[in-house]
Design a protein around this motif. Structure first.
Motif, PDB file in Angstrom:
ATOM      1  N   ALA A 147       7.357 -11.355   5.249  1.00  0.00           N
ATOM      2  CA  ALA A 147       6.002 -12.367   4.095  1.00  0.00           C
ATOM      3  C   ALA A 147       5.440 -12.219   3.132  1.00  0.00           C
ATOM      4  O   ALA A 147       5.749 -13.359   2.227  1.00  0.00           O
ATOM      5  CB  ALA A 147       4.996 -11.362   4.808  1.00  0.00           C
ATOM      6  N   SER A 148       6.267 -11.638   2.426  1.00  0.00           N
ATOM      7  CA  SER A 148       6.552 -11.479   0.730  1.00  0.00           C
ATOM      8  C   SER A 148       7.663 -12.015   0.292  1.00  0.00           C
ATOM      9  O   SER A 148       7.109 -13.094  -0.895  1.00  0.00           O
ATOM     10  CB  SER A 148       6.765  -9.906   0.185  1.00  0.00           C
ATOM     11  N   VAL A 176      -1.114 -11.821   5.203  1.00  0.00           N
ATOM     12  CA  VAL A 176      -0.346 -11.488   4.634  1.00  0.00           C
ATOM     13  C   VAL A 176       0.472 -11.473   6.893  1.00  0.00           C
ATOM     14  O   VAL A 176       1.351 -11.452   6.909  1.00  0.00           O
ATOM     15  CB  VAL A 176       0.321  -9.783   4.778  1.00  0.00           C
ATOM     16  N   PRO A 197       2.754 -14.964   7.857  1.00  0.00           N
ATOM     17  CA  PRO A 197       2.559 -15.294   6.301  1.00  0.00           C
ATOM     18  C   PRO A 197       2.528 -16.851   6.476  1.00  0.00           C
ATOM     19  O   PRO A 197       3.626 -17.824   6.915  1.00  0.00           O
ATOM     20  CB  PRO A 197       3.363 -15.071   6.233  1.00  0.00           C
ATOM     21  N   TRP A 238       8.713  -7.894   8.925  1.00  0.00           N
ATOM     22  CA  TRP A 238       8.450  -8.835   8.524  1.00  0.00           C
ATOM     23  C   TRP A 238       8.032  -8.886   7.456  1.00  0.00           C
ATOM     24  O   TRP A 238       7.563  -9.980   6.368  1.00  0.00           O
ATOM     25  CB  TRP A 238       6.884  -8.411   9.290  1.00  0.00           C
ATOM     26  N   SER A 239       7.285  -7.382   6.708  1.00  0.00           N
ATOM     27  CA  SER A 239       6.955  -7.514   5.038  1.00  0.00           C
ATOM     28  C   SER A 239       8.022  -8.288   4.656  1.00  0.00           C
ATOM     29  O   SER A 239       6.514  -8.714   3.605  1.00  0.00           O
ATOM     30  CB  SER A 239       6.954  -5.978   5.484  1.00  0.00           C
ATOM     31  N   THR A 240       8.851  -8.157   4.662  1.00  0.00           N
ATOM     32  CA  THR A 240       9.860  -9.097   3.833  1.00  0.00           C
ATOM     33  C   THR A 240       9.714 -10.127   3.845  1.00  0.00           C
ATOM     34  O   THR A 240      10.047 -10.572   3.093  1.00  0.00           O
ATOM     35  CB  THR A 240      11.234  -8.869   3.857  1.00  0.00           C
ATOM     36  N   VAL A 246       1.123  -9.267  -3.859  1.00  0.00           N
ATOM     37  CA  VAL A 246       1.405 -10.428  -3.437  1.00  0.00           C
ATOM     38  C   VAL A 246       1.745  -8.860  -2.803  1.00  0.00           C
ATOM     39  O   VAL A 246       2.238  -8.522  -1.403  1.00  0.00           O
ATOM     40  CB  VAL A 246       2.281 -11.085  -3.297  1.00  0.00           C
ATOM     41  N   TYR A 248      11.443  -2.593   0.395  1.00  0.00           N
ATOM     42  CA  TYR A 248      10.401  -2.759   1.691  1.00  0.00           C
ATOM     43  C   TYR A 248      11.735  -1.596   2.574  1.00  0.00           C
ATOM     44  O   TYR A 248      11.163  -0.591   3.813  1.00  0.00           O
ATOM     45  CB  TYR A 248      10.063  -3.809   2.844  1.00  0.00           C
ATOM     46  N   TYR A 300       0.092  -6.057  -1.828  1.00  0.00           N
ATOM     47  CA  TYR A 300      -0.352  -6.465   0.722  1.00  0.00           C
ATOM     48  C   TYR A 300       0.365  -6.362   1.701  1.00  0.00           C
ATOM     49  O   TYR A 300      -0.155  -6.081   2.809  1.00  0.00           O
ATOM     50  CB  TYR A 300      -1.459  -7.887   0.104  1.00  0.00           C
ATOM     51  N   CYS A 301       1.909  -6.878   1.007  1.00  0.00           N
ATOM     52  CA  CYS A 301       2.640  -6.588   2.496  1.00  0.00           C
ATOM     53  C   CYS A 301       3.191  -5.630   2.636  1.00  0.00           C
ATOM     54  O   CYS A 301       4.442  -5.536   3.328  1.00  0.00           O
ATOM     55  CB  CYS A 301       3.419  -7.729   1.589  1.00  0.00           C
TER      56      CYS A 301
END
Lengths: 330, 217
Positions: free
Chosen positions: B179-180, B57, B60, B175-177, B134, B204, B137-138
């Protein structure tokens, strides 16, 4: 293998006489030839034997199996077959039930859209149509309305948090979701019922879609006015943006209804509910701090201004802390 | 052995050799090999799998390891830690600690389920639990952002700290967006990626907004 003796009912697929409580073992595949009572005794011995096997080494277990070719080998095999069949039947039944009830494929055609289409429909929802003598086409699509409802929930959360609405029984999230989904589903159902009474040509999915896209105006208005706290700005947005989206929905409905009274009933109800909902969202969930507004607007305040939910007396310490919290959040 | 008398074996077929059921003889071996190992081995194996996914994660790349062996331990740990850290941060009154935890939990899991259903309805090829895995984890970058925010708030709660928090939360949200999206958008038809990315963005966004507006009392 567990305890197949307790669950003979699972073998109904294999039984000739369906529905009887006794399994005739002679009709089973393994042709062991023993009867039901012997089956119980064999099962008991099988269980004891498997316990012995489980304690010993795997190699020694295999040697034991190899020694007695007759009963022991058959018993082990029978036990495993029984367990296997139990598993197969159970799995088949479970997957049948699952595919019947949890089939989301019935919703799949309503999500068959392209991003360009969604964008076009969002913009169209603010443009009233002119031709009301010809039934206007409504796309029966649920992706756009669903996303708009969730966006409205997010905006409402923001408004509730920044205005420090305190909800005692329940959560902020629950209230926001309940309000938005309740409006979308409830008012759609009610309007569908009215449309049925007034003989309008509209299906439930189309009604959901129409009302959902009408929430686009609400999203824009609330997004702007929850951040810029001018009452006159809100009223302008309410009339212009809310009015445009209401006009579009009303025009589409009118084009699908015949008869003056019916048209009046449908359009009046929809317009009233839509505009009042926007008003409600603004005033119920957006506390106006009196100190701040007084300096900005003076005496131009609406008569039924609600200060906060569930706080009966607004005392000075509360006002101070809320003002601080709002300043921090902004 | 009285039961032997009831066994009817045809005279034509010579019964000899070993009667062993191939399926039966192999699976007890495998069961024994993971049942008999020390508990430490099992836990370390699972922890290593979770740790490997955390690394995926944070950096990515387009690898399928996250999707292939999905597990929900990581999302659960992240969700609980985020909910615990977000507790006690609302206006006043003692009964706001409870709903805060439940709110975060419900938002994360309900939101993840809705996004998964949406991507499946739009024609995605990913399975339900893979997608949940997924999305869960993100949430890791946002948990890190929450930690940083709490530390910054310990130092003070002025405009500077707000700007720092805004920057940190904004970066982690992006980053989260990303990565997922890197994991989930591949399973969609190419022209519909925007339709799948928007709910993830909203999801998010709501979580990062909850983190940003957190003010401890």
């Amino acid at each position: 293998s567990g305890a197949p003796a307790a669950e003979w009912g699972g073998f109904e697929d294999n039984m000739q006489g369906g529905g009887s409580a006794v399994i005739d073992m002679e009709n089973m595949d393994d042709t062991s030839g023993s009867s039901f009572e012997d089956m119980g005794e064999m099962h008991q011995r099988m269980k004891e034997e498997e316990e012995e096997e489980a304690e010993g080494e795997a190699g020694a277990g295999e040697e034991e199996d190899g020694e007695f070719l007759g009963m022991k080998g058959l018993r082990g095999q029978l036990g495993r077959q029984v367990a296997d069949q139990m598993w197969q039947v159970g799995k088949r039944q479970a997957s049948r039930a699952f595919s019947l009830y949890a089939n989301i494929d019935i919703l799949r055609p309503y999500f068959d859209v392209e991003p360009v289409q969604v964008r076009a429909r969002l913009l169209e929802s603010m443009i009233p149509v002119k031709m009301i003598n010809f039934p206007q086409k409504i796309a029966g699509e649920l992706y756009g309305p669903l996303m708009l409802v969730f966006t409205l929930v997010a905006i409402l959360l923001h408004g509730m948090k920044t205005s420090d609405t305190i909800i005692r029984e329940g959560t902020l999230m629950g209230t926001a979701i309940g309000t938005c989904f309740g409006y979308w589903l409830g008012v759609s159902s009610f309007m569908y019922f009215l449309a049925y009474l007034c003989n309008a040509q509209i299906t439930m999915v189309q009604m959901l879609s129409l009302l959902g896209y009408g929430l686009f105006g609400h999203c824009i208005t609330l997004f702007v006015t929850y951040n810029i706290h001018f009452h006159s700005l809100f009223y302008i947005f309410w009339l212009v943006v809310g009015g445009l989206s209401t006009l579009r929905m009303v025009a589409v409905l009118v084009s699908r209804t015949v008869g003056h009274t019916q048209r009046l009933i449908l359009c009046g109800t929809l317009a009233a509910l839509h505009m009042l909902f926007l008003l409600y969202l603004h005033f119920a969930y957006h506390k106006v701090v009196e100190g701040i507004l007084d300096t900005l607007e003076g005496p131009n305040m609406p008569p039924f201004q609600r200060v906060a939910r569930d706080i009966p007396v607004v005392s000075n310490p509360v006002l101070n802390t809320t003002a601080k919290a709002i300043a921090l959040a902004l | 052995f009285p039961g032997l008398a009831d066994v009817s074996i045809s005279q034509d077929i010579p019964v000899e050799g070993e009667i062993t059921v191939p399926v039966g003889s192999h699976s007890p071996d495998e069961d024994y090999s993971t049942l008999d190992e020390p508990v430490k081995d099992t836990i370390m194996r699972d922890l290593k799998a979770v740790g490997k996914k955390f690394v995926h994660v944070m950096y990515p790349r387009k690898s399928s390891a996250l999707l292939r062996d999905w597990d929900l331990w990581g999302p659960l740990v992240l969700c609980v830690s985020l909910a615990l850290m977000l507790q006690g941060g609302s206006a006043d009154s003692k009964d706001d600690g409870g709903p805060q935890f439940a709110e975060v939990f419900v938002i994360i899991w309900f939101g993840a389920v809705v996004i998964t259903l949406n991507s499946k309805l739009l024609g995605g090829t990913i399975s339900f639990f893979q997608s949940l895995c997924v999305l869960g984890y993100c949430v890791l970058p946002l948990t890190v952002a929450m930690l940083v925010c709490r530390l910054v708030l310990l130092a003070g709660a002025g405009t500077v700290s707000f700007i720092i928090r805004l920057i940190v939360v904004g970066a982690m949200f992006g980053w989260s967006t990303l990565a997922s999206t890197a994991f989930l958008a591949d399973s969609q038809p190419p022209n519909r990626k925007a339709l799948v990315v928007y709910p993830i963005f909203l999801f998010y966004f709501v979580i990062s907004w909850m983190i940003l507006t957190f003010t401890p009392q």
